[in-house]
Design a protein around this motif. Structure first.
Motif, PDB file in Angstrom:
ATOM      1  N   LEU A 191       0.833  -1.216   0.000  1.00 43.02           N
ATOM      2  CA  LEU A 191       0.000   0.000   0.000  1.00 43.02           C
ATOM      3  C   LEU A 191       0.865   1.262   0.000  1.00 43.02           C
ATOM      4  O   LEU A 191       0.509   2.267  -0.637  1.00 43.02           O
ATOM      5  N   LEU A 192       1.996   1.230   0.690  1.00 47.03           N
ATOM      6  CA  LEU A 192       2.895   2.377   0.666  1.00 47.03           C
ATOM      7  C   LEU A 192       3.485   2.574  -0.737  1.00 47.03           C
ATOM      8  O   LEU A 192       3.708   3.705  -1.167  1.00 47.03           O
ATOM      9  N   GLY A 193       3.731   1.478  -1.433  1.00 50.29           N
ATOM     10  CA  GLY A 193       4.193   1.595  -2.815  1.00 50.29           C
ATOM     11  C   GLY A 193       3.159   2.294  -3.695  1.00 50.29           C
ATOM     12  O   GLY A 193       3.496   3.141  -4.529  1.00 50.29           O
ATOM     13  N   PHE A 194       1.879   1.962  -3.506  1.00 49.43           N
ATOM     14  CA  PHE A 194       0.824   2.640  -4.259  1.00 49.43           C
ATOM     15  C   PHE A 194       0.748   4.115  -3.871  1.00 49.43           C
ATOM     16  O   PHE A 194       0.534   4.981  -4.731  1.00 49.43           O
ATOM     17  N   ALA A 195       0.925   4.408  -2.590  1.00 51.62           N
ATOM     18  CA  ALA A 195       0.922   5.807  -2.140  1.00 51.62           C
ATOM     19  C   ALA A 195       2.085   6.575  -2.763  1.00 51.62           C
ATOM     20  O   ALA A 195       1.942   7.754  -3.122  1.00 51.62           O
ATOM     21  N   ASP A 196       3.239   5.918  -2.905  1.00 46.13           N
ATOM     22  CA  ASP A 196       4.377   6.555  -3.581  1.00 46.13           C
ATOM     23  C   ASP A 196       4.008   6.935  -5.010  1.00 46.13           C
ATOM     24  O   ASP A 196       4.350   8.020  -5.493  1.00 46.13           O
ATOM     25  N   THR A 197       3.327   6.025  -5.704  1.00 45.73           N
ATOM     26  CA  THR A 197       2.935   6.300  -7.087  1.00 45.73           C
ATOM     27  C   THR A 197       1.988   7.494  -7.165  1.00 45.73           C
ATOM     28  O   THR A 197       2.125   8.354  -8.043  1.00 45.73           O
ATOM     29  N   ILE A 198       1.041   7.548  -6.242  1.00 49.73           N
ATOM     30  CA  ILE A 198       0.111   8.685  -6.222  1.00 49.73           C
ATOM     31  C   ILE A 198       0.877   9.987  -6.027  1.00 49.73           C
ATOM     32  O   ILE A 198       0.645  10.981  -6.729  1.00 49.73           O
ATOM     33  N   ALA A 199       1.813   9.988  -5.082  1.00 44.30           N
ATOM     34  CA  ALA A 199       2.600  11.201  -4.821  1.00 44.30           C
ATOM     35  C   ALA A 199       3.497  11.547  -6.011  1.00 44.30           C
ATOM     36  O   ALA A 199       3.635  12.720  -6.379  1.00 44.30           O
ATOM     37  N   ASP A 200       4.104  10.526  -6.621  1.00 43.78           N
ATOM     38  CA  ASP A 200       5.031  10.768  -7.728  1.00 43.78           C
ATOM     39  C   ASP A 200       4.324  11.298  -8.972  1.00 43.78           C
ATOM     40  O   ASP A 200       4.934  11.999  -9.783  1.00 43.78           O
ATOM     41  N   THR A 201       3.068  10.921  -9.162  1.00 41.17           N
ATOM     42  CA  THR A 201       2.340  11.341 -10.367  1.00 41.17           C
ATOM     43  C   THR A 201       1.563  12.640 -10.155  1.00 41.17           C
ATOM     44  O   THR A 201       1.050  13.207 -11.124  1.00 41.17           O
ATOM     45  N   LEU A 202       1.497  13.114  -8.935  1.00 40.21           N
ATOM     46  CA  LEU A 202       0.631  14.262  -8.617  1.00 40.21           C
ATOM     47  C   LEU A 202       0.986  15.489  -9.451  1.00 40.21           C
ATOM     48  O   LEU A 202       0.105  16.104 -10.075  1.00 40.21           O
ATOM     49  N   ASP A 203       2.255  15.882  -9.475  1.00 41.02           N
ATOM     50  CA  ASP A 203       2.643  17.084 -10.221  1.00 41.02           C
ATOM     51  C   ASP A 203       2.327  16.936 -11.708  1.00 41.02           C
ATOM     52  O   ASP A 203       1.892  17.894 -12.358  1.00 41.02           O
ATOM     53  N   GLY A 204       2.553  15.755 -12.252  1.00 43.28           N
ATOM     54  CA  GLY A 204       2.258  15.526 -13.665  1.00 43.28           C
ATOM     55  C   GLY A 204       0.785  15.659 -13.983  1.00 43.28           C
ATOM     56  O   GLY A 204       0.410  16.130 -15.061  1.00 43.28           O
ATOM     57  N   VAL A 205      -0.073  15.247 -13.033  1.00 51.96           N
ATOM     58  CA  VAL A 205      -1.521  15.391 -13.228  1.00 51.96           C
ATOM     59  C   VAL A 205      -1.920  16.862 -13.136  1.00 51.96           C
ATOM     60  O   VAL A 205      -2.649  17.385 -13.984  1.00 51.96           O
ATOM     61  N   VAL A 206      -1.444  17.535 -12.102  1.00 57.47           N
ATOM     62  CA  VAL A 206      -1.807  18.939 -11.893  1.00 57.47           C
ATOM     63  C   VAL A 206      -1.318  19.798 -13.055  1.00 57.47           C
ATOM     64  O   VAL A 206      -2.051  20.662 -13.567  1.00 57.47           O
ATOM     65  N   ASP A 207      -0.086  19.578 -13.505  1.00 49.87           N
ATOM     66  CA  ASP A 207       0.478  20.365 -14.606  1.00 49.87           C
ATOM     67  C   ASP A 207       0.020  19.878 -15.978  1.00 49.87           C
ATOM     68  O   ASP A 207       0.383  20.485 -16.989  1.00 49.87           O
ATOM     69  N   ASP A 208      -0.734  18.790 -15.999  1.00 50.64           N
ATOM     70  CA  ASP A 208      -1.279  18.247 -17.250  1.00 50.64           C
ATOM     71  C   ASP A 208      -0.170  17.935 -18.245  1.00 50.64           C
ATOM     72  O   ASP A 208      -0.241  18.292 -19.436  1.00 50.64           O
ATOM     73  N   VAL A 209       0.867  17.247 -17.771  1.00 45.78           N
ATOM     74  CA  VAL A 209       2.023  16.924 -18.614  1.00 45.78           C
ATOM     75  C   VAL A 209       1.626  15.957 -19.723  1.00 45.78           C
ATOM     76  O   VAL A 209       1.894  16.192 -20.899  1.00 45.78           O
ATOM     77  N   ASP A 210       1.014  14.841 -19.370  1.00 46.19           N
ATOM     78  CA  ASP A 210       0.432  13.931 -20.348  1.00 46.19           C
ATOM     79  C   ASP A 210      -0.616  13.084 -19.644  1.00 46.19           C
ATOM     80  O   ASP A 210      -0.689  13.031 -18.413  1.00 46.19           O
ATOM     81  N   ALA A 211      -1.449  12.406 -20.439  1.00 45.41           N
ATOM     82  CA  ALA A 211      -2.601  11.688 -19.892  1.00 45.41           C
ATOM     83  C   ALA A 211      -2.200  10.484 -19.051  1.00 45.41           C
ATOM     84  O   ALA A 211      -2.988  10.014 -18.222  1.00 45.41           O
ATOM     85  N   GLU A 212      -0.992   9.968 -19.234  1.00 49.01           N
ATOM     86  CA  GLU A 212      -0.583   8.772 -18.512  1.00 49.01           C
ATOM     87  C   GLU A 212      -0.344   9.031 -17.026  1.00 49.01           C
ATOM     88  O   GLU A 212      -0.427   8.107 -16.215  1.00 49.01           O
ATOM     89  N   PHE A 213      -0.031  10.263 -16.653  1.00 46.51           N
ATOM     90  CA  PHE A 213       0.129  10.555 -15.232  1.00 46.51           C
ATOM     91  C   PHE A 213      -1.177  10.281 -14.484  1.00 46.51           C
ATOM     92  O   PHE A 213      -1.177   9.669 -13.413  1.00 46.51           O
TER      93      PHE A 213
END
Length: 481
Positions: A191-213
């Motif tokens: 579960l901590l690994g999944f939380a890491d992924t959420i945190a790592d992808t957050l900036d990419g989602v907010v900045d709309d870098v690409d749809a895969e984030f």
């Protein structure tokens, strides 16, 4: 001196293909260079680029053409920046005659962290002075402080990444899941690994870098919810209950933007299926989708930047860290080991999927097929978490068999959901001002018919795929887990 910015997708698609993409600048706009596998492609830029950049935002030319099949819809973004200073050194003999020269290239990374200079020496013996050049090369190789240079640019890039600490190991230093690990610690680690992924992808989602984030963030949320449902009872009950509700909120928050992303990503392929209409007829519909997507993304960003989200992620990590920090004496003996938990929960999840799959007939309602898809997805996520404690060969075979079934179930789901969404979009366009041309609505109707046909084909294919999934070969793979 020149500044070199190394670029890659966030999931290192270029590095995995032994390709190195750089923006090299000694002045003006510089050039974009793609190197690897014995080839080098260069595009001279007319203006400085902006990063991150998706494929369509890169300048036209051979570099963009070569990148397309590798990066797909992912954006390239800076992974590190370095300065390289090159000097040419002349080597002369006692009489002052030139016997060799070498290039001394000194590279210092500046981002994401400063490094000591990495020096690369390239020796060029003079014609007619081969023996003197060989003696010089032998002396350089014998010097203990000089090591052979990386053989390829990809290896040199990896060396720089390592020096800057950019090659972070998965798990943030946490011990990996093992068979003998306590079950609650194994679940908390996953579960901590999944939380890491959420945190790592957050900036990419907010900045709309690409749809895969956003896709990666959603997968991490779904994996979290599935694991809590299937194995959350080994963790403290009250936090699981509270955070399960919060992750449901997060999943709902991300759904509208992702649904619109999927539509937009498929639009070129969908337009290519039109027979009675032209792809250009869909332009007002595409513009409507983009406007809706921008609105949905704005709401998504508001949620992700809210106190509720930050409290969710920070609080959840604290709860999971507390589980990992629990001493053996404080841990209840009833939780058992990771292997015991995986064996028990996999057996239960497999039985549920097999039992439900056996009840599906050509006459089963769509809702029943969707339920099977959900159970298959839960089993898939559980298999991914349990990978470290499963027999590797059986795990690969079971995952392959399950994926075949999931692909058909996914086609069925997509056909139904997207054809229904097209009707909603058509009503929205009809109510808009100005109204779309009749050709647009006709093209949308043709798309809807194609999606219904896709759903019917998937339903027809499902019978054969289910027969195979319920057959002896797949059941043997599942039992071997």
């Amino acid at each position: 001196m020149r500044t070199v910015t190394y670029l890659d997708t966030v999931d290192h698609r270029l590095r995995r293909k032994n390709l190195v993409l750089t923006h090299q600048r000694a002045g003006a706009a510089g050039e974009l260079v793609l190197a690897g596998n014995g080839d080098t492609y260069t595009v001279h830029l007319k203006e400085p680029p902006r990063w991150p950049a998706r494929l369509e935002q890169l300048p036209h030319g051979v570099v963009r053409d070569e990148l397309g099949p590798v990066i797909g819809i992912r954006a390239v973004l800076p992974t590190l920046t370095a300065r390289t200073v090159t000097r040419e050194v002349a080597v002369r003999d006692g009489q002052g005659d030139l016997v060799a020269r070498f290039d001394w290239a000194e590279t210092t990374a500046t981002e994401p962290a400063a490094t000591e200079p990495l020096v690369r020496i390239t020796l060029y013996p003079q014609p007619g002075s081969r023996k003197a050049g060989e003696r010089l090369a032998k002396g350089l190789r014998a010097a203990p402080e000089i090591q052979p240079a990386p053989a390829t640019q990809a290896e040199a890039y990896t060396e720089l990444l390592t020096a800057t600490g950019a090659l972070r190991e998965a798990g943030n230093g946490r011990p990996p899941i093992t068979r003998d690990m306590p079950a609650d610690a194994a679940v908390a680690t996953a579960l901590l690994g999944f939380a890491d992924t959420i945190a790592d992808t957050l900036d990419g989602v907010v900045d709309d870098v690409d749809a895969e984030f956003l896709h990666d963030l959603r997968v991490a949320v779904r994996r979290t919810r599935s694991l809590l449902k299937l194995a959350g009872d080994v963790l403290p009950a009250e936090p699981v209950r509270r955070y399960a509700a919060e992750f449901a909120w997060l999943g709902d928050l991300t759904t509208p933007t992702r649904d619109l992303d999927v539509f937009l990503l498929r639009m070129d392929d969908l337009a290519g299926t039109l027979l009675a209409c032209e792809g250009a007829d869909l332009r007002p519909f595409v513009e409507h989708l983009r406007a809706e997507r921008d609105r949905a993304h704005g709401e998504l960003v508001g949620g992700l930047l809210s106190q509720r989200f930050s409290s969710l992620l920070d609080g959840w990590r604290r709860e999971l860290d507390a589980v990992l920090e629990k001493s053996d004496t404080a841990r209840e003996t009833s939780v058992g080991s990771a292997r015991q938990l995986a064996e028990k929960r996999l057996r239960r999840a497999v039985k549920r999927v097999v039992r439900m799959a056996a009840t599906i007939t050509p006459d089963s309602p769509g809702a029943r097929v969707h339920d099977l898809r959900k159970r298959c997805k839960e089993l898939r996520y559980l298999l991914e978490v349990a990978r470290p404690v499963c027999d590797a060969r059986a795990h690969r075979a079971a995952l392959r068999d399950l994926k075949r079934l999931q692909d058909v179930l996914g086609d069925f789901q997509d056909g139904e959901v997207q054809s229904a969404a097209l009707h909603t979009f058509a009503e929205q366009l009809q109510a808009s001002d100005p109204r779309p041309p009749a050709a647009t609505l006709l093209a949308m109707g043709e798309l809807a018919a194609g999606l219904v046909a896709q759903q019917r084909q998937a339903r027809a294919d499902l019978t054969g795929v289910l027969r195979e999934f319920l057959g002896p070969a797949t059941q043997k793979h599942l039992r071997a887990l």
